[in-house]
Enzyme design. Structure first.
Site, PDB file in Angstrom:
ATOM      1  N   ASN A  91     -12.710  -1.289  -5.190  1.00  0.00           N
ATOM      2  CA  ASN A  91     -12.507  -1.782  -6.554  1.00  0.00           C
ATOM      3  C   ASN A  91     -13.714  -2.613  -7.012  1.00  0.00           C
ATOM      4  OD1 ASN A  91     -11.598  -2.995  -8.917  1.00  0.00           O
ATOM      5  ND2 ASN A  91      -9.959  -4.147  -7.934  1.00  0.00           N
TER       6      ASN A  91
ATOM      7  N   CYS B 109      -6.378  -6.134  -7.282  1.00  0.00           N
ATOM      8  CA  CYS B 109      -6.119  -5.557  -5.967  1.00  0.00           C
ATOM      9  C   CYS B 109      -5.567  -6.582  -4.989  1.00  0.00           C
ATOM     10  CB  CYS B 109      -7.373  -4.877  -5.420  1.00  0.00           C
ATOM     11  SG  CYS B 109      -8.816  -5.941  -5.380  1.00  0.00           S
ATOM     12  N   HIS B 110      -5.716  -7.866  -5.291  1.00  0.00           N
ATOM     13  CA  HIS B 110      -5.138  -8.896  -4.415  1.00  0.00           C
ATOM     14  C   HIS B 110      -3.615  -8.819  -4.404  1.00  0.00           C
ATOM     15  CE1 HIS B 110      -5.296 -10.807  -8.406  1.00  0.00           C
ATOM     16  NE2 HIS B 110      -4.213 -11.484  -8.023  1.00  0.00           N
TER      17      HIS B 110
ATOM     18  N   TYR C 289       0.843  -1.195   0.000  1.00  0.00           N
ATOM     19  CA  TYR C 289       0.000   0.000   0.000  1.00  0.00           C
ATOM     20  C   TYR C 289       0.878   1.244   0.000  1.00  0.00           C
ATOM     21  CZ  TYR C 289      -3.760  -3.228   1.216  1.00  0.00           C
ATOM     22  OH  TYR C 289      -4.664  -4.261   1.207  1.00  0.00           O
TER      23      TYR C 289
ATOM     24  N   GLU D  82      -0.679 -17.363  -8.227  1.00  0.00           N
ATOM     25  CA  GLU D  82       0.250 -16.578  -9.032  1.00  0.00           C
ATOM     26  C   GLU D  82       1.704 -16.780  -8.602  1.00  0.00           C
ATOM     27  OE1 GLU D  82      -1.024 -12.498  -8.978  1.00  0.00           O
ATOM     28  OE2 GLU D  82      -2.896 -12.982 -10.013  1.00  0.00           O
TER      29      GLU D  82
END
Length: 156
Positions: free
Chosen positions: A113, A121-122, A92, A153
């Site tokens: 979002n 946003c994850h 952030y 990911e």
């Protein structure tokens, strides 16, 4: 009043509800497991195809028409988030520094979002290496979704 979705996509332990018209995606929402909703228009079918592709291969790219949403600041945050590559995260604070703003404001924009996963946003995490929040939640199934997405990911 329950939300109406034009389709849902299954993930491990969650679903993604797709709200759209014929021209634009209006909202994507993480949902707890539940009934499958078959695509009800061509755009919903394309969204299902692209989201399923991501579920199988996290490098899959999205090219969905997203409806206009959010404040000017939120759109700036979402544009920055959209630039975070798959397999990577940013904090952030890093996003806030790039936007010349406060981490809390960035976190609030992340939570607002309307297109999670497409605007990833994850991939925004806390400075201490923790998950931070997700969709304005600090616990529950949404943090499990975030954990799964980051593991999928290879970045958590």
């Amino acid at each position: 009043m329950s939300e109406k979705f034009q389709a849902t996509v299954a993930g491990p332990g969650f679903r993604i509800g797709i709200s759209c018209d014929e021209a634009e995606i209006l909202k994507l929402k993480y949902l707890e497991p539940g009934p499958f909703i078959a695509p009800q228009n061509a755009l919903a079918a394309e969204a299902v195809r692209q989201l399923d592709a991501y579920m199988n291969h996290p490098e899959a790219a999205f090219s969905l028409p997203l409806g206009p949403s959010g404040t000017t600041f939120q759109r700036r945050v979402w544009a920055q988030i959209a630039q975070i590559p798959c397999h990577q995260t940013q904090t952030y604070g890093e996003l806030a520094k790039a936007l010349h703003n406060a981490p809390r404001a960035v976190g609030q924009a992340c939570g607002a979002n309307p297109f999670p996963l497409v605007v990833p946003c994850h991939r925004v995490v806390a400075a201490n290496g923790g998950l931070g929040g997700f969709a304005r939640q600090r616990g529950g199934f949404l943090l499990d979704v975030k954990r799964w997405l980051l593991a999928h990911e290879g970045s958590y």
